[in-house]
Design a protein around this motif. Sequence first.
Motif, short mmCIF file in Angstrom:
data_model
loop_
_atom_site.label_atom_id
_atom_site.label_comp_id
_atom_site.label_asym_id
_atom_site.label_seq_id
_atom_site.Cartn_x
_atom_site.Cartn_y
_atom_site.Cartn_z
N ILE A 51 2.26 31.24 -10.50
CA ILE A 51 2.46 29.80 -10.66
C ILE A 51 1.29 29.28 -11.48
CG2 ILE A 51 1.31 29.27 -8.46
CD1 ILE A 51 3.35 26.98 -8.11
N ASN A 52 1.54 28.37 -12.40
CA ASN A 52 0.44 27.88 -13.21
C ASN A 52 -0.36 26.82 -12.43
OD1 ASN A 52 2.19 25.71 -13.42
ND2 ASN A 52 1.80 25.38 -15.59
N ASN A 57 5.14 25.62 -13.92
CA ASN A 57 5.79 26.86 -14.31
C ASN A 57 5.58 27.95 -13.27
OD1 ASN A 57 6.64 25.84 -16.82
ND2 ASN A 57 4.60 26.24 -17.69
N THR A 58 6.65 28.66 -12.97
CA THR A 58 6.56 29.80 -12.05
C THR A 58 7.33 30.98 -12.63
OG1 THR A 58 8.55 29.18 -10.80
CG2 THR A 58 6.45 28.28 -10.03
N THR A 69 9.62 32.52 -2.89
CA THR A 69 9.27 31.35 -3.68
C THR A 69 7.77 31.11 -3.61
OG1 THR A 69 11.40 30.31 -3.18
CG2 THR A 69 9.65 28.89 -4.05
N ILE A 70 7.15 31.03 -4.77
CA ILE A 70 5.73 30.73 -4.85
C ILE A 70 5.54 29.23 -4.98
CG2 ILE A 70 5.60 30.99 -7.36
CD1 ILE A 70 2.83 32.29 -6.96
N LEU A 81 3.43 31.83 -0.45
CA LEU A 81 4.55 32.68 -0.85
C LEU A 81 5.54 32.65 0.31
CD1 LEU A 81 5.66 34.55 -3.09
CD2 LEU A 81 4.77 36.46 -1.73
N GLN A 82 6.64 31.94 0.13
CA GLN A 82 7.70 31.91 1.13
C GLN A 82 8.62 33.10 0.89
OE1 GLN A 82 8.30 29.72 3.78
NE2 GLN A 82 9.87 31.22 4.31
N MET A 83 8.77 33.93 1.91
CA MET A 83 9.56 35.14 1.78
C MET A 83 10.73 35.09 2.75
SD MET A 83 6.50 37.96 1.41
CE MET A 83 6.03 37.85 3.12
#
Length: 123
Positions: A51-52, A57-58, A69-70, A81-83
Amino acid sequence: HVQLVESGGGLVQPGGSLRLSCAASGRSFSTYAMGWFRQAPGKERVFVAYINACAVNTGHANSVRGRFTISRDNAKNTGYLQMNRLKPEDTAVYYCAVGRGGGSMGVGWYDYWGQGTQVTVSS
């Protein structure tokens, strides 16, 4: 210099979820891009997501896209970091890292690394 500390790892059953956190020291976290990588026993460290600095931006590896999802909260100096829908092949030590610039999938691009947190997916 930035110090990073990961947390949130553990043992989870297949199909379960975890949220990893990456807490950064210092006031410059918001100027760094952040990445997550993982390393399974006997294998190389590989890219998971980046992720910037301003979270516009990812990028996610094909193997996790749609499941992981970062994100980041610069006010809290923390990345996440959702896993979801975890699989046994997601078992690894997960590392966060930061670097100057827009972010990268390359291990060598990042300047600072955490010590890692173990994620084990098993029934």
